[in-house]
Design a protein around this motif. Sequence first.
Motif, PDB file in Angstrom:
ATOM      1  N   ALA A  48       5.696  10.254   8.981  1.00  0.00           N
ATOM      2  CA  ALA A  48       5.666   9.430  10.188  1.00  0.00           C
ATOM      3  C   ALA A  48       4.273   9.383  10.814  1.00  0.00           C
ATOM      4  CB  ALA A  48       6.682   9.962  11.198  1.00  0.00           C
ATOM      5  N   GLN A  49       3.563  10.531  10.815  1.00  0.00           N
ATOM      6  CA  GLN A  49       2.239  10.563  11.434  1.00  0.00           C
ATOM      7  C   GLN A  49       1.259   9.641  10.716  1.00  0.00           C
ATOM      8  OE1 GLN A  49       4.155  13.181  10.607  1.00  0.00           O
ATOM      9  NE2 GLN A  49       3.605  15.034  11.737  1.00  0.00           N
ATOM     10  N   ALA A  50       1.400   9.513   9.389  1.00  0.00           N
ATOM     11  CA  ALA A  50       0.532   8.605   8.633  1.00  0.00           C
ATOM     12  C   ALA A  50       0.747   7.173   9.086  1.00  0.00           C
ATOM     13  CB  ALA A  50       0.807   8.746   7.140  1.00  0.00           C
ATOM     14  N   GLN A 101       8.635   3.937   6.703  1.00  0.00           N
ATOM     15  CA  GLN A 101       8.667   5.333   6.311  1.00  0.00           C
ATOM     16  C   GLN A 101       9.747   5.524   5.253  1.00  0.00           C
ATOM     17  OE1 GLN A 101       9.383   8.180   9.438  1.00  0.00           O
ATOM     18  NE2 GLN A 101       9.196   9.946   8.049  1.00  0.00           N
ATOM     19  N   ALA A 102       9.338   5.877   4.040  1.00  0.00           N
ATOM     20  CA  ALA A 102      10.277   6.069   2.931  1.00  0.00           C
ATOM     21  C   ALA A 102       9.552   6.705   1.763  1.00  0.00           C
ATOM     22  CB  ALA A 102      10.889   4.731   2.502  1.00  0.00           C
ATOM     23  N   ASP A 103      10.330   7.293   0.869  1.00  0.00           N
ATOM     24  CA  ASP A 103       9.819   7.799  -0.406  1.00  0.00           C
ATOM     25  C   ASP A 103       9.749   6.640  -1.392  1.00  0.00           C
ATOM     26  OD1 ASP A 103      10.180   8.895  -3.257  1.00  0.00           O
ATOM     27  OD2 ASP A 103       9.772  10.714  -2.116  1.00  0.00           O
ATOM     28  N   ASP A 122       0.860  -1.185   0.000  1.00  0.00           N
ATOM     29  CA  ASP A 122       0.000   0.000   0.000  1.00  0.00           C
ATOM     30  C   ASP A 122       0.896   1.235   0.000  1.00  0.00           C
ATOM     31  OD1 ASP A 122      -1.959   1.884   0.290  1.00  0.00           O
ATOM     32  OD2 ASP A 122      -2.619   1.244   2.284  1.00  0.00           O
ATOM     33  N   ILE A 123       1.013   1.879  -1.172  1.00  0.00           N
ATOM     34  CA  ILE A 123       1.890   3.034  -1.345  1.00  0.00           C
ATOM     35  C   ILE A 123       1.146   4.299  -0.919  1.00  0.00           C
ATOM     36  CG2 ILE A 123       3.128   4.429  -3.038  1.00  0.00           C
ATOM     37  CD1 ILE A 123       3.488   1.917  -4.696  1.00  0.00           C
ATOM     38  N   GLY A 124       1.755   5.089  -0.044  1.00  0.00           N
ATOM     39  CA  GLY A 124       1.070   6.271   0.468  1.00  0.00           C
ATOM     40  C   GLY A 124      -0.129   5.844   1.284  1.00  0.00           C
ATOM     41  N   CYS A 125       0.109   5.023   2.293  1.00  0.00           N
ATOM     42  CA  CYS A 125      -0.974   4.346   3.011  1.00  0.00           C
ATOM     43  C   CYS A 125      -1.866   5.302   3.792  1.00  0.00           C
ATOM     44  CB  CYS A 125      -0.405   3.287   3.943  1.00  0.00           C
ATOM     45  SG  CYS A 125       0.729   3.936   5.214  1.00  0.00           S
TER      46      CYS A 125
END
Length: 206
Positions: free
Chosen positions: A74-76, A95-97, A48-51
């Motif tokens: 991080a908050q996401a 957490q990563a791009d 799930d990218i950009g969860c």
Amino acid sequence: MTTSEQRTFSMIYNRVKDPKRLPWNHTDPTHFLEPISERRTDKGRALDIGCGSGVDSVFLAQQGWQVTSLDFIAQALDMTRARAAEHNVTLDAHQADVTTWPNNDKYDLIVDAGVLHNMKKVRHDAYKRRILDWLAEDGDFVLVHYLKRHALDWRPIGPRREYRESIIEFFGPNLKEHDFTKDRFTGLPIFIGPTMEMATYWFRRR
């Protein structure tokens, strides 16, 4: 590397503590995730990218997928982990791009419900390479993207809009559109609206 997109989303998450107040909040899973889950008896691995707050991640985990949740905020990820705990499911959060995440795993399902249309075009080719690297040979890719309806359908800020034909061409010839649907929204903030159509694409490898 901190991108301008990351700075923008960090400001939004810093202002919003309740996931329900996020501008992109949704309660139902993204289109096509249910039929894909029903079709695959052996669920496999899902990315799930950009969860975001984890709605899709938790839904997929509930269906039996081995879920990896990816976001550069991080908050996401905190919201996603909290939602997973609330629903008593497990997932792997990072957490990563998406364009620089050092991961070579293969996934049977990849879902992007809001990353590409918020990404600057200079990074689109790197994004596409990562999707093709990660997607298994029999994999499904679900993409949500703002739909451009006509030449004047644009805004100087906010998520970018693309014609359906442009999205299909961008992912070809490697991926082929398997299904497509769209939703129309009205009464939106002035920088987005007042009317917008959101498209959901279901791609599979050719």
